[in-house]
Scaffold this motif. Sequence first.
Motif, PDB file in Angstrom:
ATOM      1  N   LEU A   1       3.315  -1.461   4.029  1.00  0.00           N
ATOM      2  CA  LEU A   1       2.854  -0.092   3.813  1.00  0.00           C
ATOM      3  C   LEU A   1       4.047   0.822   3.600  1.00  0.00           C
ATOM      4  O   LEU A   1       5.001   0.804   4.378  1.00  0.00           O
TER       5      LEU A   1
ATOM      6  N   THR B   1       5.654  -1.680   8.023  1.00  0.00           N
ATOM      7  CA  THR B   1       5.426  -0.300   7.577  1.00  0.00           C
ATOM      8  C   THR B   1       6.704   0.510   7.575  1.00  0.00           C
ATOM      9  O   THR B   1       7.515   0.405   8.504  1.00  0.00           O
TER      10      THR B   1
ATOM     11  N   VAL C   1      -2.794   2.831  10.903  1.00  0.00           N
ATOM     12  CA  VAL C   1      -1.452   2.245  10.832  1.00  0.00           C
ATOM     13  C   VAL C   1      -1.272   1.199  11.934  1.00  0.00           C
ATOM     14  O   VAL C   1      -0.747   0.104  11.697  1.00  0.00           O
TER      15      VAL C   1
ATOM     16  N   ALA D   1      -4.300   3.587  -0.321  1.00  0.00           N
ATOM     17  CA  ALA D   1      -3.178   2.848   0.275  1.00  0.00           C
ATOM     18  C   ALA D   1      -3.645   1.680   1.152  1.00  0.00           C
ATOM     19  O   ALA D   1      -2.950   0.685   1.278  1.00  0.00           O
ATOM     20  N   PHE D   2      -4.819   1.810   1.756  1.00  0.00           N
ATOM     21  CA  PHE D   2      -5.252   0.790   2.722  1.00  0.00           C
ATOM     22  C   PHE D   2      -6.347  -0.145   2.200  1.00  0.00           C
ATOM     23  O   PHE D   2      -6.656  -1.141   2.843  1.00  0.00           O
TER      24      PHE D   2
ATOM     25  N   GLY E   1       0.865  -1.169   0.000  1.00  0.00           N
ATOM     26  CA  GLY E   1       0.000   0.000   0.000  1.00  0.00           C
ATOM     27  C   GLY E   1       0.904   1.222   0.000  1.00  0.00           C
ATOM     28  O   GLY E   1       1.804   1.326   0.827  1.00  0.00           O
ATOM     29  N   TYR E   2       0.689   2.128  -0.937  1.00  0.00           N
ATOM     30  CA  TYR E   2       1.616   3.250  -1.103  1.00  0.00           C
ATOM     31  C   TYR E   2       0.883   4.580  -0.998  1.00  0.00           C
ATOM     32  O   TYR E   2      -0.163   4.772  -1.604  1.00  0.00           O
TER      33      TYR E   2
ATOM     34  N   LEU F   1       4.665   4.739   3.261  1.00  0.00           N
ATOM     35  CA  LEU F   1       3.934   5.987   3.458  1.00  0.00           C
ATOM     36  C   LEU F   1       4.910   7.153   3.483  1.00  0.00           C
ATOM     37  O   LEU F   1       5.797   7.226   4.333  1.00  0.00           O
TER      38      LEU F   1
END
Lengths: 295, 264
Positions: free
Chosen positions: A149, A180, A170, A141-142, A77-78, A151
């Motif tokens: 992840l 993450t 998060v 992203a989610f 997820g970006y 971010l």
Amino acid sequence: MIQLNRLTKTFKSGKGIFDVSFDVQQGEIFGFLGPNGAGKSTTIRHLMGFIRPEYGKAAINGMDCWMNSAEIQREVGYLPGEIAFPDGMNGRQFLHLLNGMRGMKDSSRQRQLIERLQFDVNTPIRKMSKGMKQKVGIVAAFMHDPSVLILDEPTSGLDPLMQNIFIELVLEAKERGATTIMSSHSFDEINRTCDRAGIIKDGRLIAVEDVKKLQLMQRKIFEVTVKTMEDIEQIRNSGLTVVSSEGLRIRIALQGSCDRFIQCLAECGVQDLNVHTQTLEEVFMHYYDRKVVKG
Amino acid sequence: MNKALFVSSFQRTAKLYGIFTALILFYLIVIIGMYTSSVEADPFEMLPEGMKDAFGLGAGMNGLTGFVASSFYGVSFVIFMMILCIMAANQLMAHLVDRGSMAYLLSTPVSRRKIATTQAAVLITGLFALTGIALGAGLLAAPLLAEQAEFDRHAFVQLNVTGFLLFFVISGYSFLFSSLFNDAKHSLAASGGLSVLFYMIHLIGNMTDNHEWLDYLTPLSLFEPAAIAAGEVNVALHAVSLGAAGIALYASAVYLFSRRDLPL
């Protein structure tokens, strides 16, 4: 799991990242700090497979970020630092496009996120405020429950209430075992979410530390206004670190435990109390400078 | 190819294609209509010989097909389609990289190769649809608007097929530049500049008789509307050459895009 091994990329300007190595373990949240232009985004662009390393390797879940960039995205997820959506669409059309490109049939998680972030997804993108775009970006992203992840400055443009919701998201992902990496400027954000943090400066990773350890290193400056000059004397003789004093106002630096400070103040007449917290970057820079001095 | 991306990109370029389709249809029908009123008179009679040659009007008028070929397909059609190719190709790749929204397309499990192929397919489909619509409209309008005219359907089909293939090549290099440049402005300048250059070479090559080598420097020499209408061209050979060049250009665009660093 994210692995960076001696990652190096020099741009024409001579800037870039040099010999960057660190691992982020499964279920860990890694904070990535550094001034603008230090190389945070360049590192993240390698993870996303946008650029090819000149030397070294970046890998996610054991797969090379350049060679297998498309394959890796199934689990990633970006959230980009500067969000740009294709124009001429509204939020719903954009999310629908991403859903389609991911081959996802189920959009229940997407609806859930939209409800939680409270925004009108039918707004045309060109009419959206920065914060609203950020929310669309967070949903993107989610929405596929990624196990990794990435971010980039995730809470810029969000109001404090939304920042809290974001941090919850998060932490929920972490509970599910997500790995993450997030770059940030906000100490509070890193403090509340990250297990470890790394700082990058001029393209080089200069420190990687446990966030708990950093919290201990964080100095707080208390500005106390007392009632009499005797109180000032008493504080000066108490063994606390006094930074400066001016009339009835005195500035005390505290690191770690507050007990002695509270006890000392209990015996004085306190008119006013203010606190200034060092930012995590200041802590880091402070720490780094000392390390250099010590050699 | 990715279906979701294809549908979305097609919707976003539809407006541009729509405008150019309307423009080309309008011109085509007006030109066919003009033929009725002017019957066999050459509307370019008063132009000097050299200029007629430059615009490929020298082959003379072979009925309605020849008239449409030289007065529309020879100049306006080529210029409109060139502009469309350049704009659409730019919008489909370089614009997304320049703006940064390409990052979102790449953050899905669709590979770069597939993304570029899909965007290329959108571009080609649009051009194919446009020339198809022009062909259909021409075939329908000719018998209606110019009843007595001699209309060579076969040559008109050849005209549109070769026309499409020419734009396959022009869109091919535009797409190649669009895939190579980070800046939409540079992509526009490169494909626009090359198109103007090709067009100039084509004009000069037509005007002068002893510079046939110039024909090898521009793809436009493979599309000679008036000569096609007169049946003087080996259409198959030209079509194959244009098709091959187009495929090579698109293939290298996709390959190079999947290998390069992107400033996202």
